[in-house]
Design a protein around this motif. Sequence first.
Motif, mmCIF file in Angstrom:
data_model
loop_
_atom_site.group_PDB
_atom_site.id
_atom_site.type_symbol
_atom_site.label_atom_id
_atom_site.label_comp_id
_atom_site.label_asym_id
_atom_site.label_seq_id
_atom_site.Cartn_x
_atom_site.Cartn_y
_atom_site.Cartn_z
ATOM 1 N N SER A 132 -6.112 -2.950 7.510
ATOM 2 C CA SER A 132 -6.671 -1.783 6.827
ATOM 3 C C SER A 132 -7.300 -0.820 7.824
ATOM 4 O O SER A 132 -7.142 0.406 7.710
ATOM 5 N N ARG B 26 -8.045 -7.173 6.564
ATOM 6 C CA ARG B 26 -9.105 -6.226 6.934
ATOM 7 C C ARG B 26 -8.741 -5.500 8.232
ATOM 8 O O ARG B 26 -8.900 -4.278 8.346
ATOM 9 N N ALA C 286 -7.153 1.140 1.448
ATOM 10 C CA ALA C 286 -5.857 0.482 1.631
ATOM 11 C C ALA C 286 -5.510 -0.396 0.432
ATOM 12 O O ALA C 286 -4.352 -0.445 -0.001
ATOM 13 N N SER C 287 -6.511 -1.070 -0.118
ATOM 14 C CA SER C 287 -6.251 -1.984 -1.225
ATOM 15 C C SER C 287 -5.930 -1.237 -2.517
ATOM 16 O O SER C 287 -5.046 -1.649 -3.281
ATOM 17 N N ASN D 18 -10.846 -0.995 3.861
ATOM 18 C CA ASN D 18 -10.370 -2.007 2.916
ATOM 19 C C ASN D 18 -10.183 -1.433 1.515
ATOM 20 O O ASN D 18 -9.185 -1.697 0.838
#
Length: 478
Positions: A279, A276, A377-378, A374
């Motif tokens: 991110s 996190r 980025a994920s 998050n």
Amino acid sequence: MTTIVWFREDLRLSDNPALFEAAERGDVLPVFVLENPDHCGETHPLGGASQWWLHHSLESLEGALGGLLLRCGDARIAIPALVQETGASAVYWNRCYEPRAIERDTDIKADLKQRGVEVRSFKAGLLHEPWELETKSGGPFKVYSPFWRAAQQKTVDKPLPRPGELRLAPMPGGESLSDLGLLPKKPNWAAGWDDIWQPGEQGAMARLKSFLGNDLKGYGELRNRPDLPNVSRLSPHLHFGEISPRQIHHETGLAEEEVDGLEKDAAKFISEIGWREFSYHLLYHFPTLPHTNFKPAFDAYPWRESADDLIAWQKGRTGYPIVDAGMRELWQTGYMHNRVRMIVASFLIKHLRLDWRHGEAWFRDTLVDADLANNSASWQWVAGSGADAAPYFRIFNPMSQGAKFDSEGTYVRKWVPELAALDTAFIHAPFDAPHAALEKVGVRLGDTYPKPIVEHFAARDAALAGYEAVKRGGEEAA
């Protein structure tokens, strides 16, 4: 002296630096401003599930404070207007890191200082500020592992207590919570969520204590099992700031000291907080992350467009049970197990070859923990277009993923009840089951449960061909 404390993504009393410092200074006027995305240029507005959570979180905060002023509109206008209306001499807030929030806060700070108002902002939502960590060459990190190693070398501040004494200033008129219109009505798609979630600071701390006491042991391995409870489910509490990363870090350290053998599990859990942090580091230094490929070569990827396939994915009607279970869990609870998030994201991107931005938008609307940093980025990590991305050739096989992480089919049976009676040998691939086995339990593919909307191996080959175009583009650019 009255200090306005502007609450945003920090809806708690404990470890709240802005509130703590304001209480030391004198009377406190707590305010939350609900901004209309159309008026504020917001390109990634709060989704429906997050609005539901926000309503209940504000309700909890108002009760804990003993009062909370609610206003609607552009904060650039609302905060200076409130200063003028109340004669407040200072405005304190805890920092946000989304690109639009940084721009907004910079404008407001400049405006207020010009008016002679004291303005202070604080670190409350991260272990370390995005600018506090940099590579040896002085730039931002682009790979998680060295980022997290560097972060672990820095001291984490101890959480602050609640203010010892909180004196609320006289509160002018504002909106009622119901006026904000955050709850769904017709239809009420969140019916039953009150039995699943407990938004608010008290619920966040109760969730943390329960996880540390019952489910931290074995977390390193069992967190990948969607049929087991060994996940924290703290993400929505973190997103709305009902609990801070510092509190989680501190309490996990205490749990580790009290119980032998928790070191590896605790380290793995805190490393998820580290993802996190990474991110947010990326979002701060690369503000186009939510809508632009981090690696420009991925602009060459030949995405498909298929509204039917997108809807089938959204509704959990792909014909792949582990994917459908995850999408239905999401719709019915506002949450999805993290391992399954990776599986469904891989399926959208690599089986259906639909742009990752479609997935980011759907998650943003349906997740109670929808976090811009998050989430962006994920999704880019799964697509292969992001920082520290998964190798593009890693294409999850939904059947083997299901068999590995939901070996008895418990998770699938819960969320895809039409397959509940199917033999475990076929629970993750009903399309491979003999007709007699399906007929015995009343499963009719294409009727009671959909046939696969795409064939796995053909989809895999098409995805790899698409990634070859990216590879060629990258080589040409180099």
